[in-house]
Scaffold this active site. Structure first.
Site, short mmCIF file in Angstrom:
data_model
loop_
_atom_site.label_atom_id
_atom_site.label_comp_id
_atom_site.label_asym_id
_atom_site.label_seq_id
_atom_site.Cartn_x
_atom_site.Cartn_y
_atom_site.Cartn_z
CB SER A 137 -0.73 0.11 1.59
OG SER A 137 -1.87 1.20 1.53
CE1 TYR A 150 -4.66 -2.11 4.80
CE2 TYR A 150 -3.14 -0.29 4.51
CZ TYR A 150 -3.47 -1.45 4.07
OH TYR A 150 -4.16 -1.63 2.77
N1 NAD Z 1 -8.70 -0.82 -1.12
C1 NAD Z 1 -7.89 -0.21 -0.56
O1 NAD Z 1 -8.00 1.16 -0.36
C2 NAD Z 1 -6.21 -0.55 -0.85
C3 NAD Z 1 -5.49 0.22 -1.19
C4 NAD Z 1 -3.92 -0.32 -0.48
C5 NAD Z 1 -3.97 -1.13 -0.65
N2 NAD Z 1 -4.86 -1.66 -0.39
C6 NAD Z 1 -4.62 -3.69 -0.42
O2 NAD Z 1 -4.96 -4.65 -1.53
C7 NAD Z 1 -5.10 -5.91 -1.08
C8 NAD Z 1 -6.63 -6.16 -1.53
O3 NAD Z 1 -7.69 -5.30 -1.18
P1 NAD Z 1 -9.08 -4.50 -1.17
O4 NAD Z 1 -9.66 -3.47 -0.78
O5 NAD Z 1 -9.57 -5.60 -2.41
O6 NAD Z 1 -10.09 -5.70 0.06
P2 NAD Z 1 -11.51 -6.16 -0.09
O7 NAD Z 1 -11.98 -6.21 1.28
O8 NAD Z 1 -12.58 -6.27 -1.17
O9 NAD Z 1 -10.63 -7.93 -0.72
C9 NAD Z 1 -9.46 -8.50 0.26
C10 NAD Z 1 -10.21 -10.01 0.13
O10 NAD Z 1 -9.35 -10.85 1.30
C11 NAD Z 1 -9.78 -11.27 1.69
N3 NAD Z 1 -9.00 -12.10 2.89
C12 NAD Z 1 -8.97 -11.46 4.04
N4 NAD Z 1 -7.84 -12.07 4.96
C13 NAD Z 1 -7.90 -13.00 4.68
C14 NAD Z 1 -7.49 -14.20 5.47
N5 NAD Z 1 -6.47 -14.39 6.20
N6 NAD Z 1 -6.36 -15.43 4.62
C15 NAD Z 1 -7.45 -15.35 2.92
N7 NAD Z 1 -8.23 -14.48 2.70
C16 NAD Z 1 -8.31 -13.44 3.04
C17 NAD Z 1 -10.88 -11.38 1.93
O11 NAD Z 1 -12.18 -12.28 2.28
C18 NAD Z 1 -11.87 -10.30 1.13
O12 NAD Z 1 -12.29 -11.16 -0.16
C19 NAD Z 1 -5.73 -6.03 1.02
O13 NAD Z 1 -3.77 -6.29 0.69
C20 NAD Z 1 -5.55 -4.29 1.41
O14 NAD Z 1 -4.81 -4.19 2.04
C21 NAD Z 1 -6.72 -1.73 -0.65
#
Ligand code: NAD
Length: 247
Positions: A137, A150
């Site tokens: 991130s 985080y």
């Molecule tokens: N959305 C944002 O603004 C953003 C920004 C920077 C980084 N990220 C990162 O991107 C990645 C994806 O996030 P997203 O926004 O798509 O979130 P999201 O919550 O929509 O999807 C995350 C997915 O990960 C799965 N997950 C969570 N914990 C888990 C575990 N212990 N084992 C297996 N699966 C697990 C969840 O069930 C979900 O399907 C994450 O690492 C998040 O930190 C997101």
């Protein structure tokens, strides 16, 4: 871009992971889709050549079993997108001195130990030319007030990425990270923005391009890093943030 490659995607049931699964399939990848949410089976059924792995990345034995299962199903593993992650506090925020210690541990268990587990299971399976992309991130570079767990976890993902990249470089296996800014996924729209209306208001303007990302835009960066087009790129941290980290 990924024609014939077998790629494992974690966190594939939602948001960036689900967008990546669809995009990688459109680029010709065969997919092992891991998520602790059993909804991942519906996505696997929708794609031409995908298997669902309903596991938790924080569970080391489960991750090794999943990678084994993927390799057995497809006969090989060419790449991995270690993307599963959680934000902590259900999208809420707390100052470091008030951040609940058990929640801090939970965030690190998924975001750090999860990536560590995945790397440990995947790296020995990847042949020369193989590639890994970890989702960090912009909070892997920057501080996040109210987001101690985080931000700490995502800084750790950068450290894991660079260390594994150096270890694997001579073998021809590449390890990189993507660093998204705010992305329109359930993590943000259904949790982060709801818990913090001020953040929802400010987020588009915080990005010099004046908006937040679509998950597909983030997935494109991961696809390129996983592909042979990025054949001399390793240990890299690729911001996909509309200029946020350039300020
Ligand atoms: N959305 C944002 O603004 C953003 C920004 C920077 C980084 N990220 C990162 O991107 C990645 C994806 O996030 P997203 O926004 O798509 O979130 P999201 O919550 O929509 O999807 C995350 C997915 O990960 C799965 N997950 C969570 N914990 C888990 C575990 N212990 N084992 C297996 N699966 C697990 C969840 O069930 C979900 O399907 C994450 O690492 C998040 O930190 C997101």
């Amino acid at each position: 871009m990924l024609h014939g490659k077998v790629v494992l995607v974690t966190g594939a049931a939602s948001g960036i992971g689900a967008a990546a699964a669809r995009l990688f399939a459109s680029y010709g990848a065969r997919l092992a889709l891991l998520d602790r949410d059993e909804e991942v089976a519906a996505l696997a059924a929708e794609l031409p050549d995908a298997v669902a792995l309903p596991y938790d990345v924080a569970d080391r034995d489960a991750v090794f079993a999943a990678v084994e299962q993927a390799a057995a199903r497809f006969g090989r593993l060419d790449g991995a997108f270690n993307n599963a992650g959680i934000e902590g506090l259900g999208g809420g925020m707390a100052p470091t001195e008030g951040y609940p210690a058990d929640e801090f541990e939970r965030v690190l268990a998924v975001n750090v130990r999860g990536v560590f587990n995945c790397l440990a299971a995947e790296l020995p399976r990847l042949p020369p030319g193989g590639a890994v992309v970890n989702t960090a991130s912009v909070l892997g570079w920057l501080g996040g007030p109210g987001q101690a767990a985080y931000a700490a976890s995502k800084h750790a993902v950068v450290g894991l990425t660079r260390s594994a990249a150096l270890e694997q470089a001579a073998r021809g296996v590449r390890v990189n990270a993507i660093l998204p800014g705010a992305v329109a996924t359930p993590m943000l729209l259904e949790r982060g923005f709801r818990a913090n209306p001020d953040f929802a208001e400010a987020a588009p303007g915080a990005h010099p391009m004046g908006r937040i990302a679509r998950p597909e835009e983030v997935a494109e960066g991961a696809a390129w890093l996983l592909s042979d087009k990025a054949s001399f790129v390793t240990g890299h941290t690729l911001a996909i943030d509309g200029g946020l980290s350039a300020r």
